[in-house]
Write a protein that holds these residues in place. Structure first.
Motif, PDB file in Angstrom:
ATOM      1  N   TYR A 460       0.825  -1.219   0.000  1.00  0.00           N
ATOM      2  CA  TYR A 460       0.000   0.000   0.000  1.00  0.00           C
ATOM      3  C   TYR A 460       0.855   1.263   0.000  1.00  0.00           C
ATOM      4  O   TYR A 460       0.539   2.241  -0.697  1.00  0.00           O
ATOM      5  N   ASP A 461       1.941   1.258   0.763  1.00  0.00           N
ATOM      6  CA  ASP A 461       2.789   2.455   0.833  1.00  0.00           C
ATOM      7  C   ASP A 461       3.386   2.790  -0.541  1.00  0.00           C
ATOM      8  O   ASP A 461       3.428   3.973  -0.933  1.00  0.00           O
ATOM      9  N   ASP A 462       3.852   1.773  -1.257  1.00  0.00           N
ATOM     10  CA  ASP A 462       4.397   2.017  -2.594  1.00  0.00           C
ATOM     11  C   ASP A 462       3.320   2.508  -3.542  1.00  0.00           C
ATOM     12  O   ASP A 462       3.553   3.388  -4.386  1.00  0.00           O
ATOM     13  N   GLU A 463       2.121   1.948  -3.409  1.00  0.00           N
ATOM     14  CA  GLU A 463       1.010   2.402  -4.250  1.00  0.00           C
ATOM     15  C   GLU A 463       0.699   3.873  -4.000  1.00  0.00           C
ATOM     16  O   GLU A 463       0.515   4.655  -4.943  1.00  0.00           O
ATOM     17  N   VAL A 464       0.677   4.252  -2.734  1.00  0.00           N
ATOM     18  CA  VAL A 464       0.400   5.653  -2.384  1.00  0.00           C
ATOM     19  C   VAL A 464       1.505   6.564  -2.905  1.00  0.00           C
ATOM     20  O   VAL A 464       1.236   7.658  -3.426  1.00  0.00           O
ATOM     21  N   MET A 465       2.761   6.108  -2.793  1.00  0.00           N
ATOM     22  CA  MET A 465       3.890   6.910  -3.257  1.00  0.00           C
ATOM     23  C   MET A 465       3.800   7.144  -4.765  1.00  0.00           C
ATOM     24  O   MET A 465       3.938   8.274  -5.253  1.00  0.00           O
ATOM     25  N   LYS A 467       1.158   6.870  -6.645  1.00  0.00           N
ATOM     26  CA  LYS A 467      -0.033   7.684  -6.919  1.00  0.00           C
ATOM     27  C   LYS A 467       0.267   9.163  -6.688  1.00  0.00           C
ATOM     28  O   LYS A 467      -0.174  10.038  -7.470  1.00  0.00           O
ATOM     29  N   SER A 468       1.043   9.460  -5.638  1.00  0.00           N
ATOM     30  CA  SER A 468       1.398  10.869  -5.379  1.00  0.00           C
ATOM     31  C   SER A 468       2.289  11.422  -6.477  1.00  0.00           C
ATOM     32  O   SER A 468       2.151  12.590  -6.877  1.00  0.00           O
ATOM     33  N   ASP A 471       0.003  12.241  -9.351  1.00  0.00           N
ATOM     34  CA  ASP A 471      -0.777  13.455  -9.097  1.00  0.00           C
ATOM     35  C   ASP A 471       0.057  14.711  -9.292  1.00  0.00           C
ATOM     36  O   ASP A 471      -0.405  15.694  -9.890  1.00  0.00           O
ATOM     37  N   ILE A 497      -4.299   3.231 -11.173  1.00  0.00           N
ATOM     38  CA  ILE A 497      -3.964   4.550 -10.603  1.00  0.00           C
ATOM     39  C   ILE A 497      -3.592   5.560 -11.694  1.00  0.00           C
ATOM     40  O   ILE A 497      -2.952   6.575 -11.428  1.00  0.00           O
TER      41      ILE A 497
END
Length: 543
Positions: A460-465, A467-468, A471, A497
């Protein structure tokens, strides 16, 4: 005294003839006139004899006087000529001695005189400790090629003057060779004393130089050997200071490095690598392989990235990380750049001529090359030479290095984009001040480093990174390319994403141009895009 030209045998004959003519004229005049006077006097034999004797005596005296005057004058001329010749020889010797001891461009002592001056310091015995500084002006040969030798010499003169003003009177500065200078600092008690002088030198060298309306800011790398710690004789100290300088160029984050024994093995190894690179370029050991960049949403070819490969005849395949960082610290990186550009541009032209549908070719360019003064001109010339158009070439800048000359980099990027060159930032996310760079650099694409893609599908952390990153890129109107895709699950997550461009072993490994053409033919016939069993077997074979 003015120098007079040497007399030729013809001139010397003329002088002798002139003396003979003068003597002959005077003699004839004397005989004729004396006979006329004698004949006008009364005839008296005794008196006449006395007149004849007197006439003869007078003739002898006058002849002697004339001969003395003429011969003395000639002797004086010869003496003066000898004196002038001696003075000329002395002046010639002084000139030869000067050019034998001093550098003609900077007026500094040359290497031979530098050694003599050090030996004199040792004999005087006034100082027990010395510091040898070996100074190399970074990328000066590249600047010299850009400006021309005459302007390069003016820069060297300025550098020489700055070095002279940075040291004490008892210290010695020399131009050793090309853009390399040597300094001997006397009366040194500690490294702290050396650091203070080095700081002054760096401040002087970093001051802008104005030349024909252009502004240059130079940087330098300094290697330091200390006497008696590192040796006493000139050759040893100079060699060790040189080794420290070479080490500093590649490995040190500071502008100067002190010699230690560990450096020897490293520098010898690096020298062997640089030598092998030169031989490899001559022997055609270097090749370019190409890796597909795919539009994973539309399932079509978006671009290819060119990657240098070195196949050494004895050592086999040598990864770029084993030699590119070493080459980048020398001007050999520009030779490699020239090879890569020619190979990539030539291959792109060949694909266009064959009708192979590759929209963009990506080329990795080192940070040093990206900041160089000749990059834009080289790219523009090669685009015309190979007939490539706007939007067909992408240059990739590796993001992992610290950028010292940000102004030159931004200027070059602006000029390249004006030519229609696409600019991508490679390995994004693992370098220095990434978000700050995004704001400063005029870019078109970001390539997210493989380390963030490895677990994007199950972490999840890599996915969020990631995704950021996407963005931020979207807000700056940049496109994202995901690197290192190895599984279908990664593609699914990236599409989820909103990352639509990617490359990696799951799509295609780097391969030779001929194999890449075969792979693209599969794409064009839609066999690969349908992901059927047959196409999967083909891709497996290609890998």
């Amino acid at each position: 005294m003015r120098n007079q030209p040497l007399k030729t045998p013809e001139n010397q004959t003329n002088d002798a003839l002139r003396i003979a003519i003068i003597y002959l004229v005077v003699s004839i005049l004397w005989v004729v006139l004396s006979d006329l006077v004698s004949s006008a006097l009364p005839v008296d034999l005794i008196y006449k004899r006395r007149i004849e004797v007197g006439k003869g005596m007078f003739f002898v005296i006058m002849s002697s006087f004339i001969l003395y005057t003429l011969v003395n004058r000639s002797i004086n001329k010869i003496n003066n000529l000898n004196t002038d010749l001696f003075n000329s020889q002395q002046e010639h010797e002084r000139v030869l001695n000067y050019f034998g001891s001093y550098d003609i461009v900077t007026g500094l002592p040359n290497r031979l005189f530098f050694e003599e001056m050090y030996e004199d310091l040792l004999k005087e015995g006034r100082y027990e400790k010395f510091a040898f500084l070996f100074i190399d002006i970074d990328s000066f040969s590249h600047i010299n090629d850009l400006l021309g030798r005459a302007k390069g010499d003016i820069l060297l003169m300025d550098i020489g003057m700055r070095l002279r003003t940075s040291i004490n009177r008892e210290d010695i500065v020399s131009r050793i060779n090309g853009d390399e200078f040597g300094l001997i600092l006397s009366n040194i008690n500690s490294e702290f004393d050396v650091d203070k002088v080095v700081s002054v030198i760096q401040d002087e060298l970093n001051k802008p130089i104005e030349l024909d309306g252009e502004r240059f800011i130079l940087s330098s790398t300094i290697g330091i050997a200390l006497s008696p710690r590192d040796g006493m004789d000139f050759e040893t100290l100079l060699k060790k200071a040189d080794i420290a300088m070479q080490y500093g160029k590649i490995y040190s984050k500071t502008s100067h490095s002190y010699y230690n024994k560990i450096m020897d093995k490293i520098i010898v190894g690096n020298a062997a690598i640089l030598s092998d690179i030169r031989k490899g370029l001559i022997n055609k050991e270097f090749k370019l392989h190409y890796q597909l960049i795919k539009d994973i949403k539309e399932d079509k070819v978006f671009a290819v990235e060119s990657l240098i490969r070195w196949f050494h005849p004895k050592k086999g395949y040598i990864p770029p990380l084993n030699y590119i960082p070493i080459a980048e610290k020398t001007d050999l990186i520009f030779v490699l750049r020239e090879f890569i550009l020619d190979e990539a541009f030539s291959q792109m032209k060949a694909w266009k001529d064959k009708g192979v549908d590759i929209p963009i070719i990506g080329i990795n360019i080192s940070l040093k090359s990206f900041c160089s003064d000749t990059l834009v001109e080289d790219i523009e010339r090669k685009m015309k030479e190979y007939g490539l158009g706007r939007g067909e070439v992408a240059l990739e800048l590796t993001e992992s290095g610290y950028i010292e000359d940000i102004d030159s980099l931004i200027s070059n990027i602006d000029r390249l984009r004006a030519l229609g060159i696409i600019i991508a930032l490679d390995d994004f996310g693992i370098g220095y001040s990434s978000l700050i760079r995004l704001k400063m650099l005029p870019l078109d694409y970001l390539k997210i480093d493989k380390s963030f893609i490895d677990n994007v599908h199950n972490n999840y952390d890599d996915e969020v990174m990631v995704k950021s990153f996407i963005d931020v890129a979207n807000s700056l109107k940049l496109r994202i390319i995901a690197e290192g895709i190895e599984y279908k699950e990664q593609i699914d997550k990236l599409l989820e994403i909103n990352c639509t461009l990617g490359q990696g072993y799951y799509i295609a490994k780097p391969m030779a141009a001929e194999k890449l053409e075969e792979l693209i033919k599969v794409y064009e016939t839609s066999l690969f895009c349908k992901h059927n069993d047959k196409s999967k077997d083909f891709v497996g074979a290609m890998k």
